[in-house]
Design an enzyme around this catalytic site. Structure first.
Site: not given
Length: 310
Positions: A100, A116, A174, A194
Site C-alpha cells: 500500500h 493496517e 506483504h 499487486r
C-alpha cells in the site's frame, strides 16, 4: 445505548473460500469463494447498514455524518467518512504479494495510503504470512526476482500462531498465505498495488492486473524480516489511525468502552458476551459500542478485540 450491528458485505475473491460458514455460521449469498467480509465500512459504494434498533436501515456514513457526537463522541477526526475499515479475511489460497502506498507518495500515484493490522483468528498448521524482505535483499535483487518469477524467495515468511497479530504500515511488502482466518483493522482505503500474483488467473479466467511501477515506488526496501508483534499490556497495535486491544475475559467479567466519552468497535474472536438487554454476541460477531457506559458481560472464556481511534 445498545450495541449497533451492521449487515456484513461479502466479497468474492479468487483466493477465498467458505470458512465464514463453518467458523462463524454465516450464510453466504451463493456457492462462490468468498475471501472478505467487510464488517464496518463507509466506502462510497460499500456501505455498512444498521440491522435493527433505532437506527435500523441507516448507513455507517449516515451515523458518522448526522449522529457523530451522540454515537461516536467528540474530538474525533473531521473526515467526511468514518476513518476505519474492518474486515474478516478467509484465505484458502495465497493472496498476491502487494504493498500500500505511503502517505507522501499516494497522491502522486493516484491512490490512498493504507496502514493496517492483522489479528490471526485461526491458522492451519504450517500456514505462512509474508512481510518485508529477507535480510540483505536489495532493490536490484527484487527486480531480478520479479523478472524470473521467484519473488516468493526474497520475501520474508513467518508462521504465526492463532491469537497473534502483526502491524502492516504503508510501504511494507506483504501477503497472506493460504490457511488463515484474519481480522483486519485498517485505514478507510481500498488502494492495493499487486507486484506478484503467483502467475495465476482471476475468477474471470484472465490474469489479474499487476501494478509493478506503483509497487516499486511504494515498497520500503529497508524493511527486513519483521516478526509478529508483542503486546504492550492489552494493546496489540497502536498508531495515529487506530488502537487495538486484545482483551481476555473470564465468565462474568465486564467490559465497555475504554472511555465513556468515546465509541469502540468490538470483534469477538472466541467466547461470547451479552449486552444489558440480554443480546448475545458470539465468535465472529462485530459491532459498534456507542459512547457511554454500556457494559458487556462475558458469558464464557472470551477473547475480543476493542478498536478505538486515538
Amino acid at each position: 445505548m445498545e450495541p449497533i450491528v451492521f449487515t456484513p458485505l461479502y466479497m468474492q475473491r479468487v483466493w477465498g473460500g467458505r470458512s465464514l460458514e463453518s467458523a462463524y455460521h454465516r450464510s453466504l449469498p451463493d456457492a462462490a469463494p468468498y475471501g472478505e467480509s467487510w464488517e464496518i465500512s463507509d466506502r462510497e459504494n460499500e456501505q455498512s447498514l444498521v440491522v435493527d434498533g433505532p437506527y435500523a436501515g441507516k448507513s455507517l456514513h449516515d451515523l458518522w455524518t448526522d449522529h457523530r457526537d451522540v454515537i461516536f463522541g467528540t474530538g474525533l477526526p473531521s473526515s467526511e467518512r468514518f476513518p476505519l475499515l474492518i474486515k474478516v479475511l478467509d484465505a484458502r489460497d495465497d493472496l498476491s504479494i502487494q504493498v500500500h502506498p505511503p502517505a507522501e507518495l499516494a497522491p502522486s500515484l493516484g491512490g490512498d495510503p493504507k496502514t493496517e493490522m492483522w489479528f490471526i483468528a485461526d491458522a492451519d498448521p504450517g500456514s505462512k504470512l509474508y512481510a518485508g524482505l529477507k535480510k540483505g535483499i536489495t532493490r536490484q535483487d527484487f527486480e531480478a526476482a520479479l523478472a524470473n518469477g521467484s519473488v516468493a524467495d526474497v520475501v520474508h515468511a513467518i508462521e504465526p500462531k492463532k491469537g497473534e497479530s502483526i502491524f502492516i504500515p504503508s510501504g511494507r511488502l506483504h501477503a497472506i498465505g493460504a490457511g488463515f482466518l484474519i481480522h483486519e483493522i485498517q485505514q478507510n482505503s481500498d488502494t492495493t498495488y499487486r507486484v506478484f500474483d503467483w502467475n495465476r488467473v482471476g475468477l474471470d479466467g484472465k490474469a489479474r492486473e499487476l501494478h509493478v511501477e506503483q509497487s516499486m515506488k511504494s515498497i520500503d526496501f529497508d524493511d527486513f524480516e519483521p516478526s509478529m508483534d508483542e503486546a504492550r499490556g492489552t494493546v496489540v497495535a497502536e498508531c495515529e489511525f487506530f488502537k487495538v486491544e486484545k482483551l481476555i475475559l473470564a465468565p462474568g467479567d465486564q467490559i465497555g468502552n475504554e472511555s465513556a466519552d468515546r465509541f469502540s468497535i468490538i470483534s469477538v474472536a472466541e467466547g461470547s458476551v451479552v449486552s444489558p438487554s440480554g443480546r448475545e454476541f458470539g465468535k465472529g460477531d462485530f459491532f459498534l459500542l456507542p459512547r457511554g457506559i454500556t457494559q458487556l458481560t462475558s458469558t464464557a472464556h472470551t477473547t475480543l478485540l476493542r478498536t478505538t481511534i486515538p
